[in-house]
Design an enzyme around this catalytic site. Structure first.
Site, mmCIF file in Angstrom:
data_model
loop_
_atom_site.group_PDB
_atom_site.id
_atom_site.type_symbol
_atom_site.label_atom_id
_atom_site.label_comp_id
_atom_site.label_asym_id
_atom_site.label_seq_id
_atom_site.Cartn_x
_atom_site.Cartn_y
_atom_site.Cartn_z
ATOM 1 N N HIS A 156 -9.617 -8.883 -7.298
ATOM 2 C CA HIS A 156 -9.341 -8.267 -6.006
ATOM 3 C C HIS A 156 -9.697 -9.231 -4.881
ATOM 4 C CE1 HIS A 156 -11.229 -5.769 -2.635
ATOM 5 N NE2 HIS A 156 -9.929 -5.596 -2.492
ATOM 6 N N ASP B 93 -14.228 -7.398 -8.686
ATOM 7 C CA ASP B 93 -14.504 -7.715 -7.289
ATOM 8 C C ASP B 93 -15.749 -8.589 -7.249
ATOM 9 O OD1 ASP B 93 -13.994 -6.623 -4.240
ATOM 10 O OD2 ASP B 93 -16.111 -7.004 -4.630
ATOM 11 N N LYS C 230 0.839 -1.187 0.000
ATOM 12 C CA LYS C 230 0.000 0.000 0.000
ATOM 13 C C LYS C 230 0.884 1.251 0.000
ATOM 14 C CE LYS C 230 -3.861 -2.330 0.339
ATOM 15 N NZ LYS C 230 -4.968 -2.250 -0.623
ATOM 16 N N ASP D 136 -0.440 0.026 -4.485
ATOM 17 C CA ASP D 136 -1.884 0.253 -4.415
ATOM 18 C C ASP D 136 -2.145 1.517 -3.597
ATOM 19 O OD1 ASP D 136 -4.635 0.179 -4.116
ATOM 20 O OD2 ASP D 136 -4.705 -1.831 -3.252
ATOM 21 N N GLU E 14 -2.235 0.482 -8.482
ATOM 22 C CA GLU E 14 -3.641 0.096 -8.370
ATOM 23 C C GLU E 14 -4.458 1.245 -7.779
ATOM 24 O OE1 GLU E 14 -6.055 -3.250 -5.734
ATOM 25 O OE2 GLU E 14 -4.061 -3.709 -6.544
ATOM 26 N N GLU F 62 -11.734 -2.826 -8.404
ATOM 27 C CA GLU F 62 -12.361 -3.397 -7.215
ATOM 28 C C GLU F 62 -13.571 -2.581 -6.768
ATOM 29 O OE1 GLU F 62 -10.403 -2.322 -3.109
ATOM 30 O OE2 GLU F 62 -8.794 -2.809 -4.511
#
Length: 444
Positions: free
Chosen positions: A353, A326, A220, A248, A274, A303
């Protein structure tokens, strides 16, 4: 067991896990308590179907209310009628003349329909004694296509084109199945890259993931660029220069900010960024992709892409290089299949995801069906894995050497243990009552 004939009841329970306490799932936008609206479809026999929609805590009760609003459209229906025209039944429910005003095909109502139809898919697979991936893989192309609502996407793929694509996919399917059973489907791990983890925990989890056989990692980013540079350097040092490392941002940035930020991370060879910006900004994603592609950084998103129509625009507009469906944001497999078909036509890899409770259990079926019948390829395809909360499921995912192992139990792998449901139901479950009593969470 007697084969069920009719739906008698649909229940929804508010299930929440206090993952905020350990920083699990933390990113630049969210401090989530992994949660789900958990659905049970009861029939006139002992056989039941199980489904859920994932949320991150507050608002989960609203999804449960939306599920209840749809039950009047489904309770009392004959299962033979539903599954004889599952695509038509899906369209009728999703396009209800009044409930669709709250969407249409997006937001809380779409999360609710996903939970219900996921449970119906689970029930159908249990009735046939097959895992969901096999239920789909055993269908003829015409039957698969009948599950899909092609309205609004005919300008990208028609029903006839979809049938042709699936018929072409029949070639080599048995060989692909043998390969899948032998080695599983490739996964990447996000578990070592949460934003709230301290450095020593990041190092420890990277080392553990390498030992477990993972070759692809995700972290992240997005809160502080200097902190991201420090963290990405740690992970890159742990996993080496050649393994894939994705980033992400969870929608944190504006368009130009995303481009500038990722240029600073480019020396560490991120494979993709992402959700770099607002999930609804298709043009913005296209701008980011155009700027970052020369640096070897792809854009991954989806997602929180709410329906097949938005995916059509992302896929057609060059706004993504990796399509991340998702299993709960879209309206169950009925809509997911539409996205798989569109992505296959334009040759964009689908990488589902999997962060959250139950999503890994779902997406293993989706990726395996895609490989067997739609894309026919694992090239540039990898499915997310997060090592959280699997212990609460009756048939959890099995991971070996960084690969999802093929599920064998009938259904969608999403039935939760009765004790877990009772312990974590919000707000009356024992876990939550203790957290309230200890003053760790406030009663609402």
């Amino acid at each position: 067991m007697t084969r069920p004939t009719v739906i008698r009841e649909i229940s929804a329970r508010d299930i929440r896990f206090p993952t905020t306490l350990e920083g699990d799932g933390s990113d630049a936008m969210n401090e989530p308590d992994y949660s789900c609206a958990y659905v049970v479809v009861k029939t006139d026999t002992e056989l039941e179907g199980y489904g859920l929609t994932f949320t991150v805590g507050k608002g989960n009760e609203i999804v449960c209310c939306a599920i209840k609003a749809y039950t009047q459209l489904i309770v009392g229906k004959r299962l033979a009628d539903i599954f004889a025209d599952f695509g038509g039944f899906y369209r009728d429910v999703v396009q209800h003349g009044q409930l669709r005003w709250l969407g249409p095909e997006k937001g809380v109502t779409h999360l609710a329909t996903a939970a219900i139809f996921n449970a119906l898919w689970d029930l159908w697979a249990r009735m046939e004694g097959k895992p969901v991936w096999k239920l789909l893989a055993d269908m003829a192309p015409e039957q698969i296509v009948s599950l899909v609502d092609f309205r609004y996407i005919n300008d990208l793929i028609t029903r006839e084109e979809a049938i042709g694509l699936l018929k072409a996919g029949q070639q080599g399917k048995e060989d692909r199945l043998a390969k899948l059973l032998a080695q599983g489907y490739p996964a990447y791990t996000t578990s070592c890259g949460w934003l709230g983890y301290p450095d020593d925990k990041i190092r420890q989890l990277c080392e553990e993931a390498l030992t477990e056989g993972f070759d692809v990692f995700k972290m992240k980013v997005g809160a502080d660029v200097q902190d991201d540079i420090r963290r990405i350097q740690i992970i890159r040092e742990m996993i080496g220069p050649d393994r894939k490392l994705m980033t992400d941002a969870n929608q944190r940035w504006d368009v130009n900010e995303a481009i500038d930020w990722m240029k600073k991370l480019a020396p560490f060879k991120p494979y993709w960024i992402e959700e770099p910006t607002c999930p609804d900004d298709i043009l913005g994603h296209a701008t980011i992709a155009k700027a970052l592609n020369p640096l070897g950084i792809g854009v991954a998103t989806g997602e929180q892409c709410q329906n097949r129509i938005m995916f059509k625009q992302f896929l057609r507009g060059g706004a993504l290089q990796f399509c991340q469906i998702d299993s709960c944001r879209l309206g169950s497999l009925n809509e997911i299949i539409a996205v798989l078909l569109m992505a296959a036509k334009v040759n964009i890899p689908v990488c589902p995801h999997g962060g959250g409770v139950g999503l890994c259990e779902y997406i293993q079926h989706i990726s395996m069906f895609d490989y067997l019948c739609v894309s026919g390829s694992m090239e540039n395809r990898v499915t997310e894995y997060v090592d959280h909360l699997h212990e609460h499921f009756v048939t959890p995912v099995i991971m070996k050497k960084g690969h999802y192992q093929v599920p064998q139990a009938p259904g969608y792998s999403i039935e939760m243990k009765a004790d877990s449901l009772d312990m974590y139901e919000y707000p009356k479950g024992k876990v939550w009552q203790k957290l309230f009593d200890d003053g760790i969470y406030e009663r609402e």
